[in-house]
Structures are given as structure tokens and as C-alpha cells.
Design a protein around this motif. Structure first.
Motif, PDB file in Angstrom:
ATOM      1  N   THR A 131      13.578   1.062 -11.753  1.00 55.83           N
ATOM      2  CA  THR A 131      14.688   0.282 -11.507  1.00 55.83           C
ATOM      3  C   THR A 131      16.139   1.310 -11.602  1.00 55.83           C
ATOM      4  OG1 THR A 131      14.789  -0.884 -13.216  1.00 55.83           O
ATOM      5  CG2 THR A 131      13.740  -1.824 -11.400  1.00 55.83           C
ATOM      6  N   GLN A 132      15.825   2.189 -12.299  1.00 58.47           N
ATOM      7  CA  GLN A 132      17.009   3.199 -12.589  1.00 58.47           C
ATOM      8  C   GLN A 132      17.347   3.991 -11.227  1.00 58.47           C
ATOM      9  OE1 GLN A 132      18.497   3.442 -15.562  1.00 58.47           O
ATOM     10  NE2 GLN A 132      16.892   3.417 -17.016  1.00 58.47           N
ATOM     11  N   VAL A 133      16.226   4.019 -10.438  1.00 62.68           N
ATOM     12  CA  VAL A 133      16.222   4.925  -9.239  1.00 62.68           C
ATOM     13  C   VAL A 133      16.651   3.925  -8.051  1.00 62.68           C
ATOM     14  CG1 VAL A 133      15.202   6.312  -7.561  1.00 62.68           C
ATOM     15  CG2 VAL A 133      14.664   6.621 -10.104  1.00 62.68           C
ATOM     16  N   HIS A 134      15.808   2.761  -8.094  1.00 54.67           N
ATOM     17  CA  HIS A 134      15.628   1.638  -6.964  1.00 54.67           C
ATOM     18  C   HIS A 134      16.073   0.292  -7.665  1.00 54.67           C
ATOM     19  CE1 HIS A 134      13.848   4.882  -4.615  1.00 54.67           C
ATOM     20  NE2 HIS A 134      12.816   4.911  -5.120  1.00 54.67           N
ATOM     21  N   PRO A 135      17.122  -0.075  -7.480  1.00 58.04           N
ATOM     22  CA  PRO A 135      17.661  -1.049  -8.278  1.00 58.04           C
ATOM     23  C   PRO A 135      16.781  -2.422  -7.920  1.00 58.04           C
ATOM     24  CG  PRO A 135      19.532  -0.257  -7.276  1.00 58.04           C
ATOM     25  CD  PRO A 135      18.151   0.572  -6.881  1.00 58.04           C
ATOM     26  N   MET A 136      16.295  -2.744  -6.638  1.00 65.82           N
ATOM     27  CA  MET A 136      15.398  -3.873  -6.274  1.00 65.82           C
ATOM     28  C   MET A 136      16.003  -5.095  -6.624  1.00 65.82           C
ATOM     29  SD  MET A 136      12.959  -3.056  -4.402  1.00 65.82           S
ATOM     30  CE  MET A 136      11.577  -4.112  -4.226  1.00 65.82           C
ATOM     31  N   THR A 137      17.417  -5.284  -6.475  1.00 66.55           N
ATOM     32  CA  THR A 137      18.143  -6.420  -6.937  1.00 66.55           C
ATOM     33  C   THR A 137      18.265  -7.370  -5.609  1.00 66.55           C
ATOM     34  OG1 THR A 137      20.041  -5.292  -6.389  1.00 66.55           O
ATOM     35  CG2 THR A 137      19.356  -5.664  -8.859  1.00 66.55           C
ATOM     36  N   GLU A 138      18.188  -6.713  -4.345  1.00 65.24           N
ATOM     37  CA  GLU A 138      18.733  -7.604  -3.237  1.00 65.24           C
ATOM     38  C   GLU A 138      17.476  -8.017  -2.512  1.00 65.24           C
ATOM     39  OE1 GLU A 138      22.063  -7.924  -3.229  1.00 65.24           O
ATOM     40  OE2 GLU A 138      22.057  -6.554  -4.999  1.00 65.24           O
ATOM     41  N   LEU A 139      17.854  -9.573  -1.947  1.00 60.80           N
ATOM     42  CA  LEU A 139      17.124 -10.152  -0.845  1.00 60.80           C
ATOM     43  C   LEU A 139      18.016 -10.485   0.318  1.00 60.80           C
ATOM     44  CD1 LEU A 139      14.938 -12.799  -3.190  1.00 60.80           C
ATOM     45  CD2 LEU A 139      13.992 -10.771  -1.864  1.00 60.80           C
ATOM     46  N   SER A 140      17.741  -9.846   1.369  1.00 64.88           N
ATOM     47  CA  SER A 140      18.708 -10.117   2.619  1.00 64.88           C
ATOM     48  C   SER A 140      18.065 -10.955   3.621  1.00 64.88           C
ATOM     49  CB  SER A 140      19.190  -8.863   3.233  1.00 64.88           C
ATOM     50  OG  SER A 140      19.542  -9.029   4.533  1.00 64.88           O
ATOM     51  N   GLU A 198       6.986  -8.687  -7.360  1.00 65.81           N
ATOM     52  CA  GLU A 198       5.812  -7.881  -7.593  1.00 65.81           C
ATOM     53  C   GLU A 198       6.180  -6.334  -7.484  1.00 65.81           C
ATOM     54  OE1 GLU A 198       2.871  -9.194  -4.688  1.00 65.81           O
ATOM     55  OE2 GLU A 198       1.838  -7.514  -4.786  1.00 65.81           O
ATOM     56  N   LEU A 199       6.754  -5.899  -6.109  1.00 63.47           N
ATOM     57  CA  LEU A 199       7.062  -4.857  -6.068  1.00 63.47           C
ATOM     58  C   LEU A 199       8.225  -4.204  -7.419  1.00 63.47           C
ATOM     59  CD1 LEU A 199       7.807  -4.605  -2.091  1.00 63.47           C
ATOM     60  CD2 LEU A 199       5.762  -3.772  -3.511  1.00 63.47           C
ATOM     61  N   LYS A 200       8.990  -4.916  -7.901  1.00 65.14           N
ATOM     62  CA  LYS A 200       9.898  -4.431  -8.666  1.00 65.14           C
ATOM     63  C   LYS A 200       9.298  -4.105  -9.902  1.00 65.14           C
ATOM     64  CE  LYS A 200      14.303  -5.856 -10.618  1.00 65.14           C
ATOM     65  NZ  LYS A 200      15.380  -6.946 -10.844  1.00 65.14           N
ATOM     66  N   LYS A 201       7.980  -4.838 -10.134  1.00 59.72           N
ATOM     67  CA  LYS A 201       7.347  -4.516 -11.529  1.00 59.72           C
ATOM     68  C   LYS A 201       6.669  -3.092 -11.520  1.00 59.72           C
ATOM     69  CE  LYS A 201       5.520  -9.200 -12.150  1.00 59.72           C
ATOM     70  NZ  LYS A 201       4.644  -9.817 -11.734  1.00 59.72           N
ATOM     71  N   GLN A 202       6.541  -2.516 -10.202  1.00 56.71           N
ATOM     72  CA  GLN A 202       5.998  -1.273 -10.186  1.00 56.71           C
ATOM     73  C   GLN A 202       7.039  -0.133  -9.753  1.00 56.71           C
ATOM     74  OE1 GLN A 202       3.124  -1.334  -6.659  1.00 56.71           O
ATOM     75  NE2 GLN A 202       3.021  -3.469  -7.028  1.00 56.71           N
ATOM     76  N   THR A 203       8.347  -0.355 -10.041  1.00 55.75           N
ATOM     77  CA  THR A 203       9.319   0.459  -9.737  1.00 55.75           C
ATOM     78  C   THR A 203      10.273   0.814 -10.779  1.00 55.75           C
ATOM     79  OG1 THR A 203       9.476  -0.838  -7.724  1.00 55.75           O
ATOM     80  CG2 THR A 203      11.329   0.603  -8.153  1.00 55.75           C
ATOM     81  N   LYS A 238       0.816  -1.217   0.118  1.00 58.02           N
ATOM     82  CA  LYS A 238      -0.052   0.120  -0.106  1.00 58.02           C
ATOM     83  C   LYS A 238       0.845   1.209  -0.200  1.00 58.02           C
ATOM     84  CE  LYS A 238      -2.832   0.393   3.193  1.00 58.02           C
ATOM     85  NZ  LYS A 238      -3.530   0.105   4.478  1.00 58.02           N
ATOM     86  N   GLN A 239       1.901   1.177   0.582  1.00 55.61           N
ATOM     87  CA  GLN A 239       3.017   2.450   0.839  1.00 55.61           C
ATOM     88  C   GLN A 239       4.057   2.521  -0.307  1.00 55.61           C
ATOM     89  OE1 GLN A 239       3.618   2.357   4.889  1.00 55.61           O
ATOM     90  NE2 GLN A 239       1.938   3.285   5.411  1.00 55.61           N
ATOM     91  N   TRP A 240       3.864   1.539  -1.206  1.00 52.31           N
ATOM     92  CA  TRP A 240       5.185   1.393  -1.902  1.00 52.31           C
ATOM     93  C   TRP A 240       5.428   2.808  -2.754  1.00 52.31           C
ATOM     94  CZ3 TRP A 240       9.296  -0.912  -1.368  1.00 52.31           C
ATOM     95  CH2 TRP A 240      10.153  -1.120  -2.493  1.00 52.31           C
ATOM     96  N   ALA A 241       4.229   3.406  -3.284  1.00 57.35           N
ATOM     97  CA  ALA A 241       4.375   4.639  -4.189  1.00 57.35           C
ATOM     98  C   ALA A 241       4.833   5.677  -3.406  1.00 57.35           C
ATOM     99  CB  ALA A 241       2.844   4.873  -4.575  1.00 57.35           C
ATOM    100  N   GLU A 242       4.678   5.756  -2.244  1.00 61.78           N
ATOM    101  CA  GLU A 242       5.315   6.711  -1.156  1.00 61.78           C
ATOM    102  C   GLU A 242       6.544   6.622  -0.933  1.00 61.78           C
ATOM    103  OE1 GLU A 242       2.798   8.726   2.115  1.00 61.78           O
ATOM    104  OE2 GLU A 242       1.761   7.025   1.680  1.00 61.78           O
ATOM    105  N   LEU A 243       6.949   5.426  -0.455  1.00 61.76           N
ATOM    106  CA  LEU A 243       8.403   4.870  -0.342  1.00 61.76           C
ATOM    107  C   LEU A 243       9.146   5.283  -1.474  1.00 61.76           C
ATOM    108  CD1 LEU A 243       7.733   1.615   1.670  1.00 61.76           C
ATOM    109  CD2 LEU A 243       8.946   3.529   2.497  1.00 61.76           C
ATOM    110  N   THR A 244       8.699   4.832  -2.583  1.00 58.54           N
ATOM    111  CA  THR A 244       9.662   5.001  -3.618  1.00 58.54           C
ATOM    112  C   THR A 244       9.819   6.466  -4.330  1.00 58.54           C
ATOM    113  OG1 THR A 244       7.927   4.354  -5.338  1.00 58.54           O
ATOM    114  CG2 THR A 244       9.550   2.560  -4.580  1.00 58.54           C
ATOM    115  N   GLN A 245       8.796   7.479  -3.618  1.00 57.53           N
ATOM    116  CA  GLN A 245       8.913   8.764  -4.152  1.00 57.53           C
ATOM    117  C   GLN A 245       9.879   9.533  -3.120  1.00 57.53           C
ATOM    118  OE1 GLN A 245       4.912   9.983  -4.662  1.00 57.53           O
ATOM    119  NE2 GLN A 245       4.869   8.357  -6.595  1.00 57.53           N
ATOM    120  N   LEU A 295       9.109 -13.725   0.158  1.00 59.63           N
ATOM    121  CA  LEU A 295       9.854 -12.388   0.181  1.00 59.63           C
ATOM    122  C   LEU A 295      10.509 -12.340  -1.100  1.00 59.63           C
ATOM    123  CD1 LEU A 295      10.791 -10.333   2.383  1.00 59.63           C
ATOM    124  CD2 LEU A 295      13.030 -11.166   2.042  1.00 59.63           C
ATOM    125  N   ARG A 296      10.928 -13.382  -1.832  1.00 56.79           N
ATOM    126  CA  ARG A 296      11.294 -13.251  -3.184  1.00 56.79           C
ATOM    127  C   ARG A 296       9.924 -12.979  -4.049  1.00 56.79           C
ATOM    128  NH1 ARG A 296      11.210 -17.783  -6.385  1.00 56.79           N
ATOM    129  NH2 ARG A 296      11.746 -19.362  -4.740  1.00 56.79           N
TER     130      ARG A 296
END
Ligand SMILES: *Cc1c(COP(=O)(O)O)cnc(C)c1O
Length: 219
Positions: free
Chosen positions: A178-187, A171-176, A129-136, A165-166
Motif C-alpha cells: 500500500t506504499q505503492v498502491h493505496p487501495m483506499t478508494e471505493l467508487s 481481500e486485494l489490499k492484503k496482497q498489496t 488472478k491478474q492482481w500480481a501483474e496489475l500491481t507490478q 466490492l468492499r
């Protein structure tokens, strides 16, 4: 040596050596064996250790422990990656402190998939729900997600959480952007369950006990 054995199991997954409550000389010794990335939980302890060991070339510090908003100012710019961003309010505080210092901070979003009261992190629904706000938020670069699953008897029991988590990252990466937020990592994955985490796509495992032995009690 534990480090060599563990590295052989990790393949391309990155090893974060969790040095919380361990003395600086133990970090130094693992550094001399070739380890470069270290994870700390407690802000004050981390900052002291960073100051003691900062002259070591290429050493890299990660913050993985619960972080209070009022400590945002102390931590921005000190860590290569903050794994434990657990709320929108904390992310906003970090972004404001970066603004003041004119810097960017790399972060992961911590997700509490089992919705355990004792653990911090976003619920899955909230992060979506808060993804848009987080990424902005300016000044933060979101590299991916982190989780700490329930402690269980066997590593195998936590496999569904790692898988979840993967899938959430995909799912989130599709809405992101990735030039700004790489979304490559899973810790994900600790000494207890890292082999399962790797099978489920971990890109960073956080290992303490297996590398350093049992931790001294918290002061
Ligand atoms: C302490 C800690 C670890 C490491 O746990 P070990 O069982 O010692 O490998 C990993 N992640 C977090 C968030 C921790 O607090």
C-alpha cells in the motif's frame, strides 16, 4: 440547492459531479457553488471541456467512462483519476504511455460484479488472478476499485454488489504494497443508489442527474 443537500448527506465521502453531456457553463456554475471534482465519460468531450475550464483553480477531472486502449495516449496525465480501467491490456497500455511521458497515473480498477454483457470491467475472478501483474505495472498507482451495478427499481437491490466490492477491496489490499498502491478508494453509487453505497463504505459517489438534472441526448 441540490449540491448543498447532497453534500449534507455524504459526510466524508467524496462527491464526483458527473458532467457528461452537460455544457461547460453548467460545470462552471457548479464550480462557483464550490464543487471541484468532475467526472466525464467520453474522451473527446472531456478533453474539450478540460481545455475550456482549465484556468479554474483546483478543478479536478476524473474519467469514468469506457476507455479504449487506442485512447490511452490521449488520456494519461489529463485526469486526476481514471476510474474505468477494465482490463490488463488497458492497464498495460496506460502504463506504456506514462513511461513515454515520464509521469504517473492514478487509477481505479473497474469490476463488473454482475457479469453483465453490456457493462465493462474485470470479472471478480479475473481481477484476483491478474492482481500480481496489475500491481507490478510501473507508473500506475492503484487507488482502489470502482463498480457500476445493474440498474434496478430500488437502490436497495444493489446493496449486495456494493458490499461485495468492499470485501474484494479488503481481500486485494492484503496482497498489496500500500506504499505503492493505496487501495483506499471505493467508487460506487450514482443518483439512483448513492445512499446505499455510502452505507456500504463508498469513498467516492458519482452523481450526475441529481446535481445537473436530466442529461441532453448524446450527440
Ligand atoms: C452517467 C454515470 C454516472 C452518473 O449517473 P446519474 O444517474 O446521472 O447520477 C455515474 N457513473 C457512471 C460510470 C456513469 O456513466
Amino acid at each position: 440547492m441540490a449540491l448543498k443537500k447532497v453534500l449534507a448527506e455524504l459526510g466524508s465521502c467524496k462527491l464526483l459531479a458527473v458532467s457528461k453531456l452537460q455544457p461547460a457553463h453548467k460545470v462552471h456554475s457548479l464550480y462557483e457553488d464550490g464543487q471541484r471534482s468532475f467526472g466525464e465519460n467520453y474522451v473527446q468531450e472531456a478533453i474539450e471541456k478540460i481545455e475550456q475550464l482549465n484556468s479554474l483553480p483546483d478543478i479536478e477531472w476524473h474519467l469514468i467512462g469506457h476507455l479504449q486502449k487506442n485512447k490511452a495516449k490521449q488520456v494519461v496525465g489529463k485526469f486526476h483519476l481514471i476510474h474505468s480501467v477494465e482490463s490488463l491490456a488497458l492497464a498495460q497500455a496506460l502504463s506504456r504511455q506514462c513511461e513515454a511521458k515520464k509521469i504517473e497515473q492514478n487509477i481505479l480498477i473497474q469490476v463488473n460484479l454482475a457479469q453483465e454483457e453490456t457493462k465493462s470491467g474485470f470479472d471478480k475472478e479475473t481481477v484476483v488472478k491478474q492482481w500480481a501483474e496489475l500491481t507490478q505495472l510501473p507508473h500506475l498507482k492503484i487507488y482502489g476499485l470502482m463498480t457500476m451495478p445493474p440498474l434496478t427499481e430500488t437502490g436497495e437491490e444493489v446493496r449486495p454488489y456494493f458490499r461485495e466490492l468492499r470485501e474484494l477491496r479488503e481481500e486485494l489490499k492484503k496482497q498489496t504494497n500500500t506504499q505503492v498502491h493505496p487501495m483506499t478508494e471505493l467508487s460506487m453509487g450514482t443518483s439512483h443508489d448513492y445512499l446505499v453505497a455510502i452505507q456500504e463504505g463508498a469513498t467516492i459517489v458519482r452523481l450526475g442527474t441529481i446535481l445537473f438534472g436530466e442529461r441532453p441526448a448524446k450527440r
